[in-house]
Design a protein around this motif. Structure first.
Motif, mmCIF file in Angstrom:
data_model
loop_
_atom_site.group_PDB
_atom_site.id
_atom_site.type_symbol
_atom_site.label_atom_id
_atom_site.label_comp_id
_atom_site.label_asym_id
_atom_site.label_seq_id
_atom_site.Cartn_x
_atom_site.Cartn_y
_atom_site.Cartn_z
ATOM 1 N N SER A 121 0.848 -1.188 0.000
ATOM 2 C CA SER A 121 0.000 0.000 0.000
ATOM 3 C C SER A 121 0.886 1.242 0.000
ATOM 4 O O SER A 121 2.088 1.169 -0.297
ATOM 5 N N GLY A 122 0.308 2.385 0.352
ATOM 6 C CA GLY A 122 1.082 3.619 0.388
ATOM 7 C C GLY A 122 1.638 3.976 -0.964
ATOM 8 O O GLY A 122 0.923 4.026 -1.966
ATOM 9 N N ARG A 123 2.936 4.190 -1.034
ATOM 10 C CA ARG A 123 3.543 4.611 -2.294
ATOM 11 C C ARG A 123 3.549 3.496 -3.337
ATOM 12 O O ARG A 123 3.863 3.730 -4.505
ATOM 13 N N ASN A 124 3.227 2.271 -2.920
ATOM 14 C CA ASN A 124 3.154 1.157 -3.873
ATOM 15 C C ASN A 124 1.813 1.095 -4.592
ATOM 16 O O ASN A 124 1.640 0.288 -5.511
ATOM 17 N N ALA A 125 0.843 1.890 -4.161
ATOM 18 C CA ALA A 125 -0.451 1.907 -4.841
ATOM 19 C C ALA A 125 -0.245 2.237 -6.309
ATOM 20 O O ALA A 125 0.517 3.142 -6.671
ATOM 21 N N THR A 126 -0.930 1.506 -7.167
ATOM 22 C CA THR A 126 -0.699 1.670 -8.598
ATOM 23 C C THR A 126 -1.911 1.194 -9.386
ATOM 24 O O THR A 126 -2.920 0.796 -8.809
ATOM 25 N N SER A 127 -1.839 1.232 -10.706
ATOM 26 C CA SER A 127 -2.941 0.787 -11.560
ATOM 27 C C SER A 127 -3.015 -0.733 -11.576
ATOM 28 O O SER A 127 -2.089 -1.424 -11.137
ATOM 29 N N TYR A 128 -4.102 -1.264 -12.121
ATOM 30 C CA TYR A 128 -4.323 -2.716 -12.123
ATOM 31 C C TYR A 128 -3.223 -3.445 -12.889
ATOM 32 O O TYR A 128 -2.648 -4.419 -12.394
ATOM 33 N N PHE A 129 -2.923 -2.995 -14.085
ATOM 34 C CA PHE A 129 -1.963 -3.722 -14.922
ATOM 35 C C PHE A 129 -0.542 -3.606 -14.361
ATOM 36 O O PHE A 129 0.241 -4.558 -14.415
ATOM 37 N N LYS A 130 -0.211 -2.441 -13.801
ATOM 38 C CA LYS A 130 1.098 -2.308 -13.171
ATOM 39 C C LYS A 130 1.174 -3.139 -11.899
ATOM 40 O O LYS A 130 2.244 -3.624 -11.517
ATOM 41 N N PRO B 105 -5.127 -3.492 9.584
ATOM 42 C CA PRO B 105 -6.229 -2.919 10.360
ATOM 43 C C PRO B 105 -6.970 -1.820 9.601
ATOM 44 O O PRO B 105 -8.133 -1.534 9.889
ATOM 45 N N ASN B 106 -6.294 -1.191 8.647
ATOM 46 C CA ASN B 106 -6.935 -0.137 7.849
ATOM 47 C C ASN B 106 -7.411 -0.717 6.522
ATOM 48 O O ASN B 106 -7.073 -0.226 5.446
ATOM 49 N N LEU B 107 -8.176 -1.800 6.614
ATOM 50 C CA LEU B 107 -8.608 -2.527 5.430
ATOM 51 C C LEU B 107 -9.343 -1.601 4.470
ATOM 52 O O LEU B 107 -10.249 -0.876 4.849
ATOM 53 N N THR B 108 -8.948 -1.621 3.221
ATOM 54 C CA THR B 108 -9.553 -0.765 2.207
ATOM 55 C C THR B 108 -9.800 -1.610 0.965
ATOM 56 O O THR B 108 -10.085 -2.799 1.055
ATOM 57 N N GLU B 109 -9.662 -1.011 -0.178
ATOM 58 C CA GLU B 109 -9.913 -1.708 -1.440
ATOM 59 C C GLU B 109 -8.576 -2.060 -2.090
ATOM 60 O O GLU B 109 -7.693 -1.216 -2.197
ATOM 61 N N TYR B 110 -8.437 -3.324 -2.514
ATOM 62 C CA TYR B 110 -7.177 -3.808 -3.066
ATOM 63 C C TYR B 110 -7.390 -4.407 -4.449
ATOM 64 O O TYR B 110 -8.434 -5.003 -4.734
ATOM 65 N N TRP B 111 -6.359 -4.266 -5.279
ATOM 66 C CA TRP B 111 -6.380 -4.972 -6.566
ATOM 67 C C TRP B 111 -6.177 -6.463 -6.336
ATOM 68 O O TRP B 111 -5.293 -6.872 -5.579
ATOM 69 N N VAL B 112 -6.997 -7.276 -6.985
ATOM 70 C CA VAL B 112 -6.826 -8.726 -7.045
ATOM 71 C C VAL B 112 -7.163 -9.142 -8.471
ATOM 72 O O VAL B 112 -7.462 -8.307 -9.315
ATOM 73 N N THR B 113 -7.133 -10.426 -8.748
ATOM 74 C CA THR B 113 -7.497 -10.900 -10.080
ATOM 75 C C THR B 113 -8.418 -12.097 -9.964
ATOM 76 O O THR B 113 -8.384 -12.830 -8.973
ATOM 77 N N LEU B 114 -9.255 -12.282 -10.977
ATOM 78 C CA LEU B 114 -10.212 -13.384 -11.010
ATOM 79 C C LEU B 114 -9.935 -14.275 -12.198
ATOM 80 O O LEU B 114 -9.564 -13.806 -13.270
ATOM 81 N N GLN C 53 -6.932 3.552 -11.841
ATOM 82 C CA GLN C 53 -6.981 4.149 -10.503
ATOM 83 C C GLN C 53 -5.877 3.572 -9.635
ATOM 84 O O GLN C 53 -5.706 2.357 -9.561
ATOM 85 N N PRO C 54 -5.083 4.408 -8.954
ATOM 86 C CA PRO C 54 -4.041 3.870 -8.063
ATOM 87 C C PRO C 54 -4.650 3.290 -6.792
ATOM 88 O O PRO C 54 -5.311 4.000 -6.032
ATOM 89 N N LEU C 55 -4.444 1.997 -6.576
ATOM 90 C CA LEU C 55 -4.959 1.316 -5.395
ATOM 91 C C LEU C 55 -3.867 0.423 -4.814
ATOM 92 O O LEU C 55 -2.955 -0.007 -5.538
ATOM 93 N N PRO C 56 -3.935 0.125 -3.513
ATOM 94 C CA PRO C 56 -3.027 -0.884 -2.963
ATOM 95 C C PRO C 56 -3.321 -2.246 -3.580
ATOM 96 O O PRO C 56 -4.361 -2.426 -4.229
ATOM 97 N N LEU C 57 -2.456 -3.189 -3.367
ATOM 98 C CA LEU C 57 -2.595 -4.477 -4.025
ATOM 99 C C LEU C 57 -2.196 -5.606 -3.093
ATOM 100 O O LEU C 57 -1.517 -5.384 -2.087
ATOM 101 N N VAL C 58 -2.626 -6.803 -3.446
ATOM 102 C CA VAL C 58 -2.285 -8.001 -2.673
ATOM 103 C C VAL C 58 -1.577 -8.979 -3.599
ATOM 104 O O VAL C 58 -2.143 -9.413 -4.604
ATOM 105 N N CYS C 59 -0.329 -9.297 -3.288
ATOM 106 C CA CYS C 59 0.405 -10.335 -4.021
ATOM 107 C C CYS C 59 0.325 -11.635 -3.228
ATOM 108 O O CYS C 59 0.164 -11.624 -2.005
#
Length: 285
Positions: free
Chosen positions: A160-169, A200-209, A231-237
């Motif tokens: 999250s934070g500065r790592n927030a980025t677009s879906y494809f990135k 604890p600050n759960l928000t919206e994350y990029w995932v894939t289906l 849209q820049p969003l945090p992500l889950v790897c």
């Protein structure tokens, strides 16, 4: 090793045949669905496989392709590849580019400028064709033999934070870290993913289906959704420890001084490296 079973349904009245045939190949169940319940569009086929814990079959080499063609009994059936993201650039549903191919003569031809989805057994057993995605067909799923075990070996990392980025990135970001954007195939995966995110600050994350082709998917406390892909969003790897290991059981004829081959396949993200040892000593060849 191939273990084949054929399932027959018998009832009084109208028959609703779904599972026609199945075969276990390389630690994966290939299952062919057709008939009144499972004669569907490409999108319906993807969702049908996803609901069963797998994905549309992706025959990336000749042996796997032969197994898919056989389980479909030579009938036309959807397989998991499209060029919907770029005409003529076919990709498998897991994002891999189609490298080994087995197209029928003259295919793919994008007939009517509306053929973006792939099927197998077009006129010749095992040959591929591109066809309109809304065409109704049966389909072949590939379902991991040890799916339950696999679900217990996933490690999630939130960026999250500065790592927030677009879906494809975000997808590229995970790949560069020897992982993948967290893959959700069904509600079980959704709950597991949410439980694995320690934030604890759960928000919206990029995932894939698995069934996603064009949508950019997110996960939050409210479940699955979609968002503007840029849209820049945090992500889950996620990383998946090796959960499938299969060694070929063919009995080779051995002769002194001659070569022989034993195949070993293992599954996981990143793809595990396999090394051979004999009597405790590394065998380089």
């Amino acid at each position: 090793m191939i273990i084949r079973t054929t399932i027959f349904f018998c009832s009084i009245g109208v028959a609703f045949t779904a599972l026609i045939d199945q075969v276990r190949f390389r630690g994966t169940w290939l299952k062919y669905y057709d008939g009144q319940q499972d004669y569907t569009t490409y999108a319906g086929a993807m969702i049908g496989c996803q609901k069963r814990g797998g994905w549309l079959a992706m025959p990336k080499d000749k042996n796997f392709n032969d197994a898919v063609a056989n389980v479909a009994q030579g009938r036309r059936a959807y397989i998991g590849g499209t060029d919907i993201l770029g005409e003529g650039r076919f990709e498998w549903n897991d994002g891999d580019t189609v490298e080994w191919a087995n197209w029928y003569s003259g295919e793919p031809n994008n007939g009517g400028n509306n053929e973006d989805c792939m099927d197998i057994n077009i006129d010749v057993k095992g040959k591929w064709n591109d066809r309109p995605c809304e065409f109704l067909l049966g389909y072949v799923c590939q379902i991991p033999d040890n799916k339950a075990l696999a679900s217990k070996t996933r490690k999630f990392t939130v960026y999250s934070g500065r790592n927030a980025t677009s879906y494809f990135k975000a997808k590229d970001f995970c790949v560069k870290r020897r992982s993948r954007l967290a893959l959700l195939g069904n509600n079980e995966h959704l709950q597991e993913t949410m439980a694995g995110i320690d934030d604890p600050n759960l928000t919206e994350y990029w995932v894939t289906l698995r069934e996603d082709v064009t949508a950019c998917s997110t996960v939050s406390d409210f479940g699955l959704s979609t968002a503007n892909c840029f849209q820049p969003l945090p992500l889950v790897c996620e990383q998946v420890a090796p959960y499938g290991l299969e060694i070929s059981k063919e009995e080779a004829t051995l002769e002194v001084g001659s070569d022989f081959r034993i195949d070993c396949t293992a599954s996981g993200v990143p793809v595990p490296q396999v090394k051979w040892y004999r009597d405790g000593a590394y065998v380089p060849h």
